[in-house]
Design an enzyme around this catalytic site. Sequence first.
Site, short mmCIF file in Angstrom:
data_model
loop_
_atom_site.label_atom_id
_atom_site.label_comp_id
_atom_site.label_asym_id
_atom_site.label_seq_id
_atom_site.Cartn_x
_atom_site.Cartn_y
_atom_site.Cartn_z
N GLU A 29 10.62 -4.06 -0.23
CA GLU A 29 10.42 -5.23 1.21
C GLU A 29 10.45 -7.27 1.23
OE1 GLU A 29 6.05 -3.99 2.01
OE2 GLU A 29 6.55 -2.23 2.86
N GLY A 78 1.33 -1.10 0.21
CA GLY A 78 -0.34 -0.31 -0.24
C GLY A 78 0.51 1.25 0.34
C1 5RP Z 1 4.05 -0.36 2.50
C2 5RP Z 1 3.10 -1.49 2.93
C3 5RP Z 1 2.22 -1.12 4.96
O1 5RP Z 1 2.80 -2.06 5.88
C4 5RP Z 1 1.06 -1.75 4.03
O2 5RP Z 1 0.37 -0.34 3.63
C5 5RP Z 1 0.50 -0.90 6.43
O3 5RP Z 1 0.46 -0.02 5.99
P1 5RP Z 1 -0.23 0.74 7.44
O4 5RP Z 1 0.95 0.30 8.66
O5 5RP Z 1 0.36 2.31 6.91
O6 5RP Z 1 -1.73 0.36 7.39
O7 5RP Z 1 3.21 -3.05 2.82
O8 5RP Z 1 4.91 -0.71 1.27
#
Ligand code: 5RP
Length: 227
Positions: A108, A101
Amino acid sequence: MLTQTQLKQNVAAAAMEFVLPLLTPSTVLGVGTGSTVDLFIDALAPHKHRFRGAVSSSERSSSRMAALGIPVFDLNEVQAMPLYVDGADEVDHELNMIKGGGGALTREKIVASVAERFICIVDESKRVQVLGKFPLPVEVIPMARESVARRLTALGGKPALREGFITDNGCQILDVSGLSIDSPAQFEAELNNIPGVVCCGLFALSGASVVLMSTQQGVRQLTKSSS
Ligand code: 5RP
Protein backbone atom coordinates in the site's frame (compact mmCIF):
# COMPACT_ATOMS: atom_id res chain seq x y z
CA MET A 1 -29.51 4.06 11.31
CA LEU A 2 -27.08 2.88 8.60
CA THR A 3 -25.00 -0.21 9.32
CA GLN A 4 -21.23 -0.15 8.90
CA THR A 5 -21.59 -2.10 5.65
CA GLN A 6 -24.05 0.49 4.30
CA LEU A 7 -21.65 3.26 5.34
CA LYS A 8 -18.87 1.46 3.45
CA GLN A 9 -21.12 1.05 0.41
CA ASN A 10 -21.91 4.77 0.46
CA VAL A 11 -18.27 5.81 0.63
CA ALA A 12 -17.37 3.37 -2.14
CA ALA A 13 -20.06 4.97 -4.32
CA ALA A 14 -18.80 8.46 -3.40
CA ALA A 15 -15.25 7.44 -4.32
CA MET A 16 -16.55 6.27 -7.68
CA GLU A 17 -18.20 9.66 -8.27
CA PHE A 18 -14.94 11.35 -7.30
CA VAL A 19 -12.82 9.20 -9.61
CA LEU A 20 -15.09 8.91 -12.65
CA PRO A 21 -14.58 12.41 -14.14
CA LEU A 22 -10.80 11.97 -13.78
CA LEU A 23 -10.56 8.74 -15.78
CA THR A 24 -9.09 8.75 -19.28
CA PRO A 25 -8.27 5.83 -21.62
CA SER A 26 -4.63 6.00 -20.45
CA THR A 27 -5.34 6.18 -16.70
CA VAL A 28 -3.88 3.53 -14.45
CA LEU A 29 -5.50 3.70 -11.04
CA GLY A 30 -3.92 2.63 -7.76
CA VAL A 31 -6.27 0.38 -5.82
CA GLY A 32 -5.77 -0.64 -2.19
CA THR A 33 -7.01 -3.48 -0.03
CA GLY A 34 -9.82 -4.20 2.41
CA SER A 35 -13.57 -4.58 2.68
CA THR A 36 -14.23 -0.94 1.75
CA VAL A 37 -11.97 -1.21 -1.27
CA ASP A 38 -13.72 -4.45 -2.29
CA LEU A 39 -16.92 -2.41 -2.60
CA PHE A 40 -15.05 0.28 -4.54
CA ILE A 41 -13.72 -2.37 -6.95
CA ASP A 42 -17.27 -3.64 -7.47
CA ALA A 43 -18.41 -0.08 -8.26
CA LEU A 44 -15.44 0.45 -10.58
CA ALA A 45 -15.98 -2.68 -12.68
CA PRO A 46 -18.89 -1.39 -14.82
CA HIS A 47 -16.62 1.52 -15.89
CA LYS A 48 -13.63 -0.65 -16.85
CA HIS A 49 -13.74 0.50 -20.50
CA ARG A 50 -13.13 4.12 -19.45
CA PHE A 51 -9.58 3.59 -18.15
CA ARG A 52 -6.52 1.48 -18.92
CA GLY A 53 -6.41 -0.56 -15.75
CA ALA A 54 -5.12 -0.67 -12.20
CA VAL A 55 -2.19 -1.48 -10.00
CA SER A 56 -3.18 -3.13 -6.77
CA SER A 57 -1.65 -3.37 -3.32
CA SER A 58 -2.47 -7.05 -2.74
CA GLU A 59 -3.06 -10.40 -4.34
CA ARG A 60 -6.57 -10.19 -2.88
CA SER A 61 -7.48 -7.00 -4.76
CA SER A 62 -5.67 -8.13 -7.92
CA SER A 63 -7.74 -11.33 -8.01
CA ARG A 64 -10.98 -9.43 -7.41
CA MET A 65 -10.24 -6.97 -10.21
CA ALA A 66 -9.10 -9.66 -12.63
CA ALA A 67 -12.29 -11.63 -11.96
CA LEU A 68 -14.30 -8.53 -12.85
CA GLY A 69 -12.34 -7.93 -16.05
CA ILE A 70 -10.30 -4.93 -14.86
CA PRO A 71 -6.76 -5.18 -16.33
CA VAL A 72 -4.18 -5.41 -13.54
CA PHE A 73 -0.66 -4.11 -14.14
CA ASP A 74 2.62 -4.68 -12.35
CA LEU A 75 3.79 -1.43 -10.78
CA ASN A 76 7.05 -1.71 -12.74
CA GLU A 77 5.10 -1.28 -15.97
CA VAL A 78 3.56 2.01 -14.88
CA GLN A 79 5.14 5.46 -15.12
CA ALA A 80 2.36 7.63 -13.72
CA MET A 81 -0.65 7.17 -11.52
CA PRO A 82 -3.00 10.09 -10.80
CA LEU A 83 -4.90 8.51 -7.92
CA TYR A 84 -4.58 5.82 -5.28
CA VAL A 85 -7.81 4.77 -3.54
CA ASP A 86 -7.60 2.87 -0.27
CA GLY A 87 -9.18 2.45 3.14
CA ALA A 88 -7.64 2.94 6.58
CA ASP A 89 -7.95 1.64 10.12
CA GLU A 90 -7.62 5.06 11.77
CA VAL A 91 -7.51 8.64 10.46
CA ASP A 92 -6.69 11.71 12.53
CA HIS A 93 -7.49 15.37 11.90
CA GLU A 94 -4.24 15.94 10.00
CA LEU A 95 -5.19 13.04 7.66
CA ASN A 96 -2.42 10.86 9.09
CA MET A 97 -3.47 7.22 9.04
CA ILE A 98 -2.89 3.80 10.51
CA LYS A 99 -3.23 1.14 7.84
CA GLY A 100 -2.41 -2.52 7.48
CA GLY A 101 -5.29 -4.20 9.28
CA GLY A 102 -5.50 -6.42 6.21
CA GLY A 103 -1.74 -6.94 6.20
CA ALA A 104 -1.05 -5.18 2.89
CA LEU A 105 0.70 -2.13 4.37
CA THR A 106 4.02 -2.40 2.51
CA ARG A 107 2.53 -2.67 -0.96
CA GLU A 108 0.00 0.00 0.00
CA LYS A 109 2.78 2.41 0.91
CA ILE A 110 4.70 1.61 -2.25
CA VAL A 111 1.74 2.08 -4.61
CA ALA A 112 0.60 5.20 -2.73
CA SER A 113 4.09 6.68 -3.09
CA VAL A 114 3.80 6.53 -6.87
CA ALA A 115 0.35 8.14 -7.00
CA GLU A 116 -0.14 11.88 -7.25
CA ARG A 117 -3.05 11.81 -4.79
CA PHE A 118 -4.17 9.37 -2.07
CA ILE A 119 -7.95 9.21 -1.74
CA CYS A 120 -8.75 7.56 1.57
CA ILE A 121 -12.19 5.98 1.94
CA VAL A 122 -13.47 5.26 5.44
CA ASP A 123 -16.57 5.22 7.56
CA GLU A 124 -16.75 7.51 10.58
CA SER A 125 -15.75 4.75 13.04
CA LYS A 126 -12.18 5.23 11.76
CA ARG A 127 -11.92 8.88 12.85
CA VAL A 128 -9.73 9.44 15.95
CA GLN A 129 -8.18 12.34 17.84
CA VAL A 130 -4.89 10.53 18.40
CA LEU A 131 -3.64 7.53 16.41
CA GLY A 132 -2.78 4.34 18.26
CA LYS A 133 -5.90 2.71 19.66
CA PHE A 134 -5.91 0.39 16.64
CA PRO A 135 -2.81 -1.80 17.04
CA LEU A 136 -0.14 -0.49 14.67
CA PRO A 137 0.91 -3.16 12.13
CA VAL A 138 4.65 -3.42 11.53
CA GLU A 139 5.89 -5.78 8.80
CA VAL A 140 9.17 -7.43 9.75
CA ILE A 141 11.78 -9.70 8.19
CA PRO A 142 11.16 -13.00 10.04
CA MET A 143 14.74 -13.33 11.41
CA ALA A 144 14.43 -9.87 13.00
CA ARG A 145 11.03 -10.46 14.61
CA GLU A 146 12.29 -10.66 18.20
CA SER A 147 14.88 -7.89 17.95
CA VAL A 148 12.30 -5.55 16.40
CA ALA A 149 9.77 -6.56 19.07
CA ARG A 150 12.25 -5.56 21.79
CA ARG A 151 12.79 -2.16 20.17
CA LEU A 152 9.04 -1.63 19.88
CA THR A 153 8.61 -2.51 23.55
CA ALA A 154 11.32 0.00 24.45
CA LEU A 155 9.31 2.63 22.55
CA GLY A 156 6.31 1.95 24.79
CA GLY A 157 4.35 -0.49 22.63
CA LYS A 158 3.15 -4.04 23.19
CA PRO A 159 3.97 -6.00 20.03
CA ALA A 160 2.07 -9.21 19.27
CA LEU A 161 2.85 -11.51 16.37
CA ARG A 162 -0.06 -11.85 13.93
CA GLU A 163 -0.26 -15.63 14.30
CA GLY A 164 -0.47 -17.74 11.15
CA PHE A 165 -0.20 -14.74 8.83
CA ILE A 166 2.43 -14.26 6.13
CA THR A 167 2.35 -11.14 3.99
CA ASP A 168 2.35 -11.11 0.19
CA ASN A 169 6.08 -10.32 0.58
CA GLY A 170 6.78 -13.45 2.67
CA CYS A 171 7.22 -11.50 5.91
CA GLN A 172 5.51 -11.39 9.32
CA ILE A 173 3.48 -8.72 11.09
CA LEU A 174 3.77 -7.44 14.64
CA ASP A 175 0.61 -5.64 15.78
CA VAL A 176 1.65 -3.03 18.32
CA SER A 177 -0.93 -2.02 20.91
CA GLY A 178 -0.68 0.45 23.80
CA LEU A 179 0.52 3.37 21.69
CA SER A 180 -0.67 6.95 21.74
CA ILE A 181 1.03 8.52 18.74
CA ASP A 182 1.37 12.26 19.32
CA SER A 183 3.92 12.93 16.57
CA PRO A 184 3.01 10.47 13.80
CA ALA A 185 5.58 11.58 11.20
CA GLN A 186 8.43 11.51 13.72
CA PHE A 187 7.34 8.10 15.02
CA GLU A 188 7.05 6.72 11.49
CA ALA A 189 10.61 7.84 10.73
CA GLU A 190 11.81 6.27 13.99
CA LEU A 191 10.17 2.92 13.15
CA ASN A 192 11.52 3.02 9.59
CA ASN A 193 15.02 3.18 11.08
CA ILE A 194 14.80 -0.08 13.02
CA PRO A 195 16.79 -2.78 11.21
CA GLY A 196 14.46 -5.57 10.14
CA VAL A 197 11.39 -3.36 9.80
CA VAL A 198 10.13 -3.64 6.24
CA CYS A 199 7.40 -1.07 6.69
CA CYS A 200 5.14 0.29 9.40
CA GLY A 201 1.43 1.00 9.04
CA LEU A 202 1.77 4.68 9.87
CA PHE A 203 1.04 6.86 6.86
CA ALA A 204 2.10 10.26 8.16
CA LEU A 205 5.30 11.28 6.34
CA SER A 206 2.94 11.08 3.40
CA GLY A 207 -0.70 11.01 4.48
CA ALA A 208 -3.98 11.15 2.59
CA SER A 209 -4.64 13.98 0.12
CA VAL A 210 -8.41 13.66 0.56
CA VAL A 211 -10.48 11.62 2.99
CA LEU A 212 -14.00 10.61 1.99
CA MET A 213 -15.71 9.82 5.28
CA SER A 214 -19.07 8.10 5.37
CA THR A 215 -21.33 9.32 8.19
CA GLN A 216 -24.97 8.81 9.10
CA GLN A 217 -25.60 12.21 7.50
CA GLY A 218 -23.80 11.47 4.23
CA VAL A 219 -20.26 11.32 2.88
CA ARG A 220 -17.99 14.20 3.94
CA GLN A 221 -14.93 15.23 1.94
CA LEU A 222 -12.03 16.17 4.22
CA THR A 223 -8.81 17.87 3.24
CA LYS A 224 -6.09 19.04 5.61
CA SER A 225 -7.53 22.53 5.88
CA SER A 226 -11.17 21.36 6.27
CA SER A 227 -10.63 18.59 8.79
C1 5RP B 1 -5.40 -3.20 4.60
C2 5RP B 1 -5.77 -1.83 5.01
C3 5RP B 1 -7.21 -1.48 4.94
O1 5RP B 1 -7.33 -0.34 4.15
C4 5RP B 1 -7.74 -1.22 6.31
O2 5RP B 1 -7.48 -2.35 7.12
C5 5RP B 1 -9.24 -0.91 6.29
O3 5RP B 1 -9.94 -2.06 5.94
P1 5RP B 1 -11.51 -2.11 5.83
O4 5RP B 1 -11.90 -1.30 4.64
O5 5RP B 1 -11.81 -3.57 5.67
O6 5RP B 1 -12.10 -1.55 7.10
O7 5RP B 1 -4.96 -1.03 5.41
O8 5RP B 1 -4.04 -3.48 4.83
